[in-house]
Motif scaffolding. Structure first.
Motif, PDB file in Angstrom:
ATOM      1  N   LYS A 413      -5.945   0.828  -8.131  1.00  0.00           N
ATOM      2  CA  LYS A 413      -5.263  -0.217  -7.369  1.00  0.00           C
ATOM      3  C   LYS A 413      -6.274  -1.088  -6.634  1.00  0.00           C
ATOM      4  O   LYS A 413      -7.192  -0.578  -6.002  1.00  0.00           O
ATOM      5  CB  LYS A 413      -4.282   0.420  -6.371  1.00  0.00           C
ATOM      6  N   PRO A 415      -7.310  -4.467  -3.981  1.00  0.00           N
ATOM      7  CA  PRO A 415      -6.851  -5.289  -2.853  1.00  0.00           C
ATOM      8  C   PRO A 415      -6.523  -6.702  -3.315  1.00  0.00           C
ATOM      9  O   PRO A 415      -6.909  -7.114  -4.420  1.00  0.00           O
ATOM     10  CB  PRO A 415      -8.040  -5.275  -1.900  1.00  0.00           C
ATOM     11  N   TYR A 483       5.291 -10.756  -1.304  1.00  0.00           N
ATOM     12  CA  TYR A 483       4.642  -9.498  -0.946  1.00  0.00           C
ATOM     13  C   TYR A 483       5.419  -8.306  -1.496  1.00  0.00           C
ATOM     14  O   TYR A 483       4.824  -7.325  -1.960  1.00  0.00           O
ATOM     15  CB  TYR A 483       4.503  -9.382   0.567  1.00  0.00           C
ATOM     16  N   ALA A 487       3.674  -5.817  -4.076  1.00  0.00           N
ATOM     17  CA  ALA A 487       3.514  -4.416  -3.656  1.00  0.00           C
ATOM     18  C   ALA A 487       3.998  -3.448  -4.727  1.00  0.00           C
ATOM     19  O   ALA A 487       3.560  -2.284  -4.757  1.00  0.00           O
ATOM     20  CB  ALA A 487       4.279  -4.185  -2.355  1.00  0.00           C
ATOM     21  N   ASP A 493      -3.006  -2.688  -4.535  1.00  0.00           N
ATOM     22  CA  ASP A 493      -2.929  -1.766  -3.403  1.00  0.00           C
ATOM     23  C   ASP A 493      -2.286  -2.485  -2.220  1.00  0.00           C
ATOM     24  O   ASP A 493      -2.940  -3.271  -1.529  1.00  0.00           O
ATOM     25  CB  ASP A 493      -4.337  -1.296  -3.035  1.00  0.00           C
ATOM     26  N   ALA A 494      -1.018  -2.230  -1.986  1.00  0.00           N
ATOM     27  CA  ALA A 494      -0.272  -2.936  -0.946  1.00  0.00           C
ATOM     28  C   ALA A 494      -0.793  -2.642   0.452  1.00  0.00           C
ATOM     29  O   ALA A 494      -0.471  -3.365   1.403  1.00  0.00           O
ATOM     30  CB  ALA A 494       1.209  -2.582  -1.032  1.00  0.00           C
ATOM     31  N   SER A 495      -1.599  -1.605   0.608  1.00  0.00           N
ATOM     32  CA  SER A 495      -2.165  -1.305   1.923  1.00  0.00           C
ATOM     33  C   SER A 495      -3.408  -2.130   2.211  1.00  0.00           C
ATOM     34  O   SER A 495      -3.969  -2.053   3.308  1.00  0.00           O
ATOM     35  CB  SER A 495      -2.516   0.188   2.013  1.00  0.00           C
ATOM     36  N   ARG A 496      -3.839  -2.949   1.223  1.00  0.00           N
ATOM     37  CA  ARG A 496      -5.026  -3.789   1.397  1.00  0.00           C
ATOM     38  C   ARG A 496      -4.728  -5.218   0.949  1.00  0.00           C
ATOM     39  O   ARG A 496      -5.286  -5.730  -0.013  1.00  0.00           O
ATOM     40  CB  ARG A 496      -6.211  -3.206   0.623  1.00  0.00           C
ATOM     41  N   ASP A 518       2.237  -6.696   9.846  1.00  0.00           N
ATOM     42  CA  ASP A 518       2.208  -5.248   9.613  1.00  0.00           C
ATOM     43  C   ASP A 518       1.890  -4.912   8.164  1.00  0.00           C
ATOM     44  O   ASP A 518       1.614  -3.749   7.839  1.00  0.00           O
ATOM     45  CB  ASP A 518       3.541  -4.618  10.026  1.00  0.00           C
ATOM     46  N   ARG A 519       1.895  -5.908   7.268  1.00  0.00           N
ATOM     47  CA  ARG A 519       1.567  -5.688   5.860  1.00  0.00           C
ATOM     48  C   ARG A 519       0.135  -6.107   5.536  1.00  0.00           C
ATOM     49  O   ARG A 519      -0.287  -5.990   4.375  1.00  0.00           O
ATOM     50  CB  ARG A 519       2.510  -6.477   4.953  1.00  0.00           C
ATOM     51  N   LYS A 521      -4.201  -6.851   6.350  1.00  0.00           N
ATOM     52  CA  LYS A 521      -5.444  -6.356   6.920  1.00  0.00           C
ATOM     53  C   LYS A 521      -6.234  -7.463   7.629  1.00  0.00           C
ATOM     54  O   LYS A 521      -7.161  -7.168   8.383  1.00  0.00           O
ATOM     55  CB  LYS A 521      -6.323  -5.742   5.830  1.00  0.00           C
TER      56      LYS A 521
END
Length: 648
Positions: A413, A415, A483, A487, A493-496, A518-519, A521
């Protein structure tokens, strides 16, 4: 012994690692809270920063050469290309970039449009022996319009009288001091589009918004303006031109959602469409000198399609030999037809940095005149984007282009940075994306470029969906479904995820950081609107009314209250992610104060924000040293916040 022991301790405790050599910021750049840029990073990225483009500006009737602009030094300058793949012979040598140039019909005189420091107070010059000779007053904003067919006059608009209204002028560029005010007007959207064959009349456009252009004919001798089109109708007529027989051709969205090519009756104002495409805008066109054919471009889902029309029969033929790319815009005629018939233009694509082409109107054979360098890199290795479509919060279809890193080189995954265009009536198209290719090809960072509601290219209904303060946040809401869809992509990678944007895209960058922080970085926001009220009060006078039509009128109490409510500055305390802000010190559109107030507010709430101020730039960074340093600071920002690398 004591000396040896002290040296040993120093080596163990104080000299464990040598200092990393860093690139000094350019002299005009103020770096506030930014990480240093290692020379190793500059070296690694340098090939991606060396791509250049060639922009077609016109044909020279005297020797059949092309006039182009390209960059071999720090800024784009004028060059002559004598034949396909011939040398690019430089003919202007300015410190500041050349925005535009136009050759006289006989090729003897070149008029140049250029500003200083990105301030957009453009001056007109003649070019002779490598030097520019000033034609205008050196202070006001001037906008080139057209040459008269006999080459004796140019027409242009100028804010000279009061700084706000773009009055209409003519001048003989071979005689400095010959300028003459032909007509005083009210508003900043006026321009001279073309001259009639005898030079006695000029076509004049008054663009009040993307939805409305009012066309006039101007008697060059008396200054009398005669209106052709309805002043109350919300109809666009961009790019009106005279044919040799006096017929007025133009594009228009009259009775249509898209711009069509057609004829305009000069007496009644009636528009008769001639092009047959049921969908997509006709973005540009040119009429052959003998009037026998027209070359016109279709913006088909972002890709330029060129067609040639026989004006007598209406029959059209497709030009199939061009790259699947994007026609490069020019303030003059983006497409030009030479006296001998060849069609000239320039195109770029994901794998073409920008090059000049000609087309034979009889055979439709395409000839490439330039092959612009891409820093020694193979442009064929650049990723071509995939069109992504989603349903937004209200069911409206919105789309964008996704650039994916090579999964063989970057498994797992990855970014992603979402980069939002400006305008707001701009449009993301599958163009050459320059230094973004480094993130994709070398760091494995995916890039997504959306066309939210309000973007052009999808019809006038779509472009109006965000107009005014009460619809403005609907375009921000479009980002959430993007988004959501991204995601779900197994390769992302939805966390990045991060967001960036320039100009109106910078406003979107702020707004997205607030609504969807909140989604994310991090957020990298460039020349961004932070408060619609202060923006409208401080943007240059010649463009203020045009922006009020789009965003709302800050003088109206109800609209002012709404503009204040939706401004990012009002909710900036909700920004909890790292932010990078970049500003042009001479920006006439979005003043530097828009950045100053948001930086102060973020820091007062304990937030993290770095700031790059280029004091010798305007709304767009055009000097290479500043472009490069901005890229490096952005790259450092994403290395730290998306890739988790240690950045000092």
């Amino acid at each position: 012994m004591h000396i040896r022991l002290s040296l040993a301790l120093a080596l163990m405790l104080g000299a464990a690692a040598p200092a990393v050599a860093a690139v000094k910021p350019p002299a005009a750049v103020v770096a506030d809270g930014l990480p240093s840029v290692p020379e190793s990073l500059a070296d690694a990225t340098r090939p991606y920063l060396q791509a250049r483009r060639a922009a077609f500006l016109g044909w020279n009737a005297a020797d059949r050469s092309m006039l182009i602009k390209t960059r071999f030094g720090a800024t784009e300058q004028l060059h002559i290309v004598q034949a396909p793949y011939g040398d690019r012979r430089q003919v202007s040598f300015e410190d500041e970039p050349i925005m535009f140039a136009a050759l006289s019909p006989d090729g003897a005189t070149t008029v140049v449009q250029k500003d200083v420091g990105g301030g957009e107070f453009y001056q007109l010059y003649t070019l002779k022996d490598g030097r520019l000779h000033l034609l205008t007053d050196g202070k006001s904003r001037n906008w080139f319009g057209a040459w008269s067919p006999d080459g004796k006059l140019i027409g242009y608009a100028s804010s000279r009288r009061n700084g706000a209204d773009m009055d209409l002028y003519v001048a003989d560029p071979t005689k400095p001091g010959s300028e003459r005010l032909v007509a005083q007007v009210t508003g900043g959207g006026w321009s001279i589009s073309d001259f009639s064959e005898d030079g006695r009349t000029a076509l004049v456009s008054n663009r009040t918004s993307i939805n409305q252009t009012i066309l006039y004919e101007l008697d060059v001798a008396s200054g009398k303006l005669t209106r052709i089109t309805d002043a109350k109708a919300q109809v666009a007529y961009p790019g009106a031109r005279y044919a040799p027989d006096g017929t007025v051709w133009t594009t228009s969205d009259k009775d249509s959602d898209f711009l069509r090519l057609g004829k305009l009756d000069r007496k009644t104002g009636r528009f008769t469409p001639v092009s047959k495409e049921p969908k997509w805008d006709v973005s540009d066109f040119a009429i052959s000198p003998d009037g026998s054919f027209i070359a016109y471009a279709i913006n088909e889902a972002g890709v330029t399609r060129l067609r040639v029309m026989n004006t007598a029969t209406g029959a059209t033929r497709n030009v199939d030999g061009l790259p699947a790319g994007v026609l490069q815009w020019s303030i003059g005629d983006t497409i030009q037809i030479a006296p001998w018939g060849d069609i000239g233009l320039s195109l770029s694509s994901a794998r073409v940095p920008g090059d000049a082409f000609s087309i034979d109107p009889k055979t439709l054979t395409v000839t490439r005149w330039t092959r612009s360098e891409s820093g020694g890199l193979d442009p064929e290795k650049n990723v071509e984007p995939k069109l992504i479509e989603v349903k937004s919060f209200d069911g409206e279809t919105v789309s964008g282009f996704l650039y994916r890193p090579d999964p063989a080189k970057f498994p797992g995954k990855r970014p992603l940075v979402m980069d939002i265009h400006g305008g707001p009536e701009g449009q993301v198209r599958p163009d050459f994306i320059g230094s973004w290719n480094y993130l994709i090809n070398e760091l494995g960072v995916a890039v997504f470029m959306p066309n939210v509601r309000g973007s052009s290219g999808f019809g006038k209904r779509f472009v109006n969906l965000d107009n005014g303060p009460f619809k403005r946040e609907d375009s921000v809401k479009d980002i959430g479904p993007f988004y959501d869809a991204l995601a779900q992509d197994p390769a992302l990678d939805a966390s990045r995820f991060g967001v960036s944007g320039l100009s109106y895209g910078g406003y979107m960058c702020y707004a997205v950081a607030i609504r969807y922080g909140d989604r994310l970085k991090g957020a990298s926001c460039t020349v961004a609107i932070s408060n619609f009220v202060t923006f409208l009060e401080n943007t240059q006078a010649y463009r203020r009314d045009l922006r009020r039509v789009e965003y709302g009128d800050e003088r109206d109490p109800k609209q002012r209250a709404k503009l204040q409510e939706i401004s990012p500055l009002t909710s900036i305390d909700r920004v909890k992610i790292p932010m990078l802000v970049a500003t042009g010190g001479n920006d006439p559109r979005v003043p530097p104060s828009e950045a100053d107030q948001v930086i102060k507010a973020i820091r007062s709430h304990g937030g993290t924000v770095g700031h790059m101020l280029a004091t010798n730039e305007g709304h767009i960074f055009q000097k290479k040293e500043n472009e490069d340093y901005h890229f490096w600071t952005v790259l450092q920002f994403w290395r730290k916040n998306l890739l988790g690398e240690t950045v000092e």
